[in-house]
Design a protein around this motif. Structure first.
Motif, PDB file in Angstrom:
ATOM      1  N   CYS A  95       0.820  -1.212   0.000  1.00 15.38           N
ATOM      2  CA  CYS A  95       0.000   0.000   0.000  1.00 15.38           C
ATOM      3  C   CYS A  95       0.858   1.268   0.000  1.00 15.38           C
ATOM      4  O   CYS A  95       0.477   2.283  -0.593  1.00 15.38           O
ATOM      5  N   VAL A  96       2.019   1.218   0.652  1.00 18.84           N
ATOM      6  CA  VAL A  96       2.904   2.386   0.689  1.00 18.84           C
ATOM      7  C   VAL A  96       3.502   2.675  -0.692  1.00 18.84           C
ATOM      8  O   VAL A  96       3.583   3.833  -1.119  1.00 18.84           O
ATOM      9  N   VAL A  97       3.920   1.634  -1.409  1.00 15.03           N
ATOM     10  CA  VAL A  97       4.601   1.862  -2.696  1.00 15.03           C
ATOM     11  C   VAL A  97       3.652   1.904  -3.886  1.00 15.03           C
ATOM     12  O   VAL A  97       4.044   2.322  -4.974  1.00 15.03           O
ATOM     13  N   ALA A  98       2.406   1.511  -3.692  1.00 16.70           N
ATOM     14  CA  ALA A  98       1.474   1.407  -4.818  1.00 16.70           C
ATOM     15  C   ALA A  98       1.333   2.692  -5.641  1.00 16.70           C
ATOM     16  O   ALA A  98       1.262   2.622  -6.872  1.00 16.70           O
ATOM     17  N   PRO A  99       1.316   3.880  -5.022  1.00 12.60           N
ATOM     18  CA  PRO A  99       1.166   5.082  -5.853  1.00 12.60           C
ATOM     19  C   PRO A  99       2.370   5.361  -6.768  1.00 12.60           C
ATOM     20  O   PRO A  99       2.258   6.166  -7.693  1.00 12.60           O
ATOM     21  N   PHE A 100       3.490   4.701  -6.502  1.00 10.62           N
ATOM     22  CA  PHE A 100       4.722   5.009  -7.220  1.00 10.62           C
ATOM     23  C   PHE A 100       5.240   3.835  -8.052  1.00 10.62           C
ATOM     24  O   PHE A 100       6.378   3.842  -8.526  1.00 10.62           O
ATOM     25  N   SER A 101       4.418   2.801  -8.210  1.00  6.01           N
ATOM     26  CA  SER A 101       4.886   1.603  -8.907  1.00  6.01           C
ATOM     27  C   SER A 101       3.702   0.921  -9.580  1.00  6.01           C
ATOM     28  O   SER A 101       2.565   1.379  -9.468  1.00  6.01           O
ATOM     29  N   ASP A 102       3.972  -0.163 -10.270  1.00  4.06           N
ATOM     30  CA  ASP A 102       2.929  -0.852 -11.032  1.00  4.06           C
ATOM     31  C   ASP A 102       2.549  -2.204 -10.439  1.00  4.06           C
ATOM     32  O   ASP A 102       1.596  -2.832 -10.890  1.00  4.06           O
ATOM     33  N   GLY A 103       3.333  -2.659  -9.452  1.00  8.97           N
ATOM     34  CA  GLY A 103       3.018  -3.935  -8.830  1.00  8.97           C
ATOM     35  C   GLY A 103       4.025  -4.264  -7.747  1.00  8.97           C
ATOM     36  O   GLY A 103       5.086  -3.633  -7.651  1.00  8.97           O
ATOM     37  N   VAL A 104       3.669  -5.245  -6.912  1.00 13.75           N
ATOM     38  CA  VAL A 104       4.633  -5.794  -5.958  1.00 13.75           C
ATOM     39  C   VAL A 104       4.827  -7.273  -6.254  1.00 13.75           C
ATOM     40  O   VAL A 104       3.929  -7.946  -6.780  1.00 13.75           O
ATOM     41  N   ASP A 105       6.012  -7.743  -5.911  1.00  9.02           N
ATOM     42  CA  ASP A 105       6.368  -9.138  -6.107  1.00  9.02           C
ATOM     43  C   ASP A 105       6.828  -9.709  -4.775  1.00  9.02           C
ATOM     44  O   ASP A 105       7.597  -9.060  -4.046  1.00  9.02           O
ATOM     45  N   LEU A 106       6.363 -10.892  -4.457  1.00 10.03           N
ATOM     46  CA  LEU A 106       6.773 -11.570  -3.227  1.00 10.03           C
ATOM     47  C   LEU A 106       7.952 -12.482  -3.523  1.00 10.03           C
ATOM     48  O   LEU A 106       7.866 -13.370  -4.374  1.00 10.03           O
ATOM     49  N   ASN A 107       9.053 -12.261  -2.811  1.00  8.29           N
ATOM     50  CA  ASN A 107      10.236 -13.098  -2.992  1.00  8.29           C
ATOM     51  C   ASN A 107      10.023 -14.445  -2.307  1.00  8.29           C
ATOM     52  O   ASN A 107       9.957 -14.540  -1.087  1.00  8.29           O
ATOM     53  N   CYS A 108       9.914 -15.482  -3.127  1.00  2.00           N
ATOM     54  CA  CYS A 108       9.815 -16.859  -2.627  1.00  2.00           C
ATOM     55  C   CYS A 108      10.987 -17.674  -3.176  1.00  2.00           C
ATOM     56  O   CYS A 108      10.863 -18.889  -3.356  1.00  2.00           O
ATOM     57  N   GLY A 109      12.105 -17.004  -3.441  1.00  2.00           N
ATOM     58  CA  GLY A 109      13.197 -17.707  -4.096  1.00  2.00           C
ATOM     59  C   GLY A 109      14.573 -17.493  -3.517  1.00  2.00           C
ATOM     60  O   GLY A 109      15.492 -18.244  -3.832  1.00  2.00           O
ATOM     61  N   CYS A 110      14.743 -16.469  -2.658  1.00  2.00           N
ATOM     62  CA  CYS A 110      16.085 -16.201  -2.125  1.00  2.00           C
ATOM     63  C   CYS A 110      16.549 -17.386  -1.283  1.00  2.00           C
ATOM     64  O   CYS A 110      15.907 -17.744  -0.287  1.00  2.00           O
ATOM     65  N   PRO A 111      17.673 -18.036  -1.675  1.00  2.65           N
ATOM     66  CA  PRO A 111      18.089 -19.248  -0.977  1.00  2.65           C
ATOM     67  C   PRO A 111      19.037 -18.995   0.190  1.00  2.65           C
ATOM     68  O   PRO A 111      19.492 -19.931   0.834  1.00  2.65           O
ATOM     69  N   GLN A 112      19.342 -17.714   0.475  1.00  4.40           N
ATOM     70  CA  GLN A 112      20.331 -17.439   1.518  1.00  4.40           C
ATOM     71  C   GLN A 112      19.786 -17.812   2.901  1.00  4.40           C
ATOM     72  O   GLN A 112      18.603 -17.619   3.194  1.00  4.40           O
ATOM     73  N   ARG A 113      20.681 -18.319   3.727  1.00  8.07           N
ATOM     74  CA  ARG A 113      20.273 -18.877   5.014  1.00  8.07           C
ATOM     75  C   ARG A 113      19.593 -17.828   5.904  1.00  8.07           C
ATOM     76  O   ARG A 113      18.615 -18.110   6.585  1.00  8.07           O
TER      77      ARG A 113
END
Length: 315
Positions: A95-113
């Motif tokens: 909701c904070v970034v929505a006025p300044f961007s086109d979408g959000v993406d959820l990171n479900c891939g970062c493999p770092q511990r």
């Protein structure tokens, strides 16, 4: 959070309707910031991601927002990638970034511990119900029907689990899914394009392929192998930001474009220099690299580029 302009471009999903493969700049820690996004957009990159931002830190600190998220009116279409362990934290950040961007993406891939132990990144591929809830929260709480909610995942050894995850996300209203075609344990092994094809065939939302894209011909080959709607590049774009425009190595004009963008935006020397080290790696000899890597000021770098390569355009 430094922004300029706030007009929303309703073009992200429109891109997938066109008869072409959408070309995307990946979220890269330290590297896919505003200046680099501005550069690759000059060379046929269709969509850019921010680096991964930890949503809880972003919400708690104005200082974090200012340093983590910088954009301007021409930085579109833009997807903000968040790491979050729960649905409401993700939705609040969206909701904070929505006025300044086109979408959000959820990171479900970062493999770092550190990411996995904090409850986000690649560990989320093992929590399909939570991912479904997170997508639904963003969909319900961002007051713009054109705003996208996407996920970026790695694959399971048992691909049925990945298909189940993607279908659950689809049922929650996910806009599209980016698949890095490796498991969370794999680093430099070959990308499993057959797995990406299986996922593409299992859902009706757009699917983006990620992994080992180094030149424009790879974009076409990955599309041929998988049938995906788009292709995302990371290291390939670092080495050659003009890759999507068909250049086999970084053209001199692109090097000077980077100088112009960096000077104009006040990019830190470390970031400015690191990008050039990547960009020039294929076109410089080892002795030249040693000299270039030892330079310690923007002025020294610009002098070196003038003396070594001559000048094309800008700066």
């Amino acid at each position: 959070m430094k922004t300029s302009g706030g007009e929303l471009h309703n073009s992200v999903m429109d891109l997938f309707q066109k008869d072409k493969v959408v070309k995307i700049c990946a979220p890269m820690v330290r590297y896919s910031k505003l200046a680099f996004r501005s550069l690759v957009r000059k060379y046929d990159c269709d969509v850019c991601f921010t680096p991964m931002i930890v949503a809880a830190d972003f919400m708690q600190s104005i200082k974090a927002r200012d340093s983590e998220f910088t954009t301007n009116h021409s930085d579109r279409p833009l997807i903000v990638q968040f790491a979050a362990p729960d649905a409401q934290t993700l939705a609040d950040a969206a909701c904070v970034v929505a006025p300044f961007s086109d979408g959000v993406d959820l990171n479900c891939g970062c493999p770092q511990r550190w990411a996995m132990s904090a409850g986000f990144g690649a560990c989320l591929i093992n929590k399909p119900e939570l991912v479904k809830d997170m997508v639904r929260h963003v969909r319900n709480q961002v007051d713009n029907p054109n705003y996208t909610a996407s996920i970026k995942i790695r694959i399971h050894k048992d691909l049925r689990r990945t298909v189940d995850l993607c279908q659950k996300a689809e049922s929650a209203g996910v806009s599209w899914i980016t698949v890095h075609g490796r498991t969370s344990d794999e680093r430099h092994q070959p990308v499993h394009y057959d797995a990406i094809k299986t996922i593409k065939d299992s859902v009706s939302v757009p699917v983006i392929a990620n992994g080992d894209v180094k030149r424009l011909s790879d974009v076409e080959e990955v599309h041929r192998l998988t049938g995906v709607d788009g292709v995302m590049a990371a290291r390939g774009l670092l080495a050659n930001p003009a890759m999507f425009a068909g250049y086999e190595e970084t053209p001199l004009q692109c090097v000077w474009d980077w100088v112009d963008v960096s000077v104009e935006q006040g990019t830190s020397f470390t970031c400015f220099h690191h990008h050039l080290i990547y960009m020039l790696e294929r076109v410089t000899s080892q002795p030249e690299r040693k000299v270039f890597n030892s330079l310690s000021s923007t002025a020294a770098v610009i002098d070196y580029l003038h003396d070594t390569y001559g000048h094309v355009g800008g700066a």
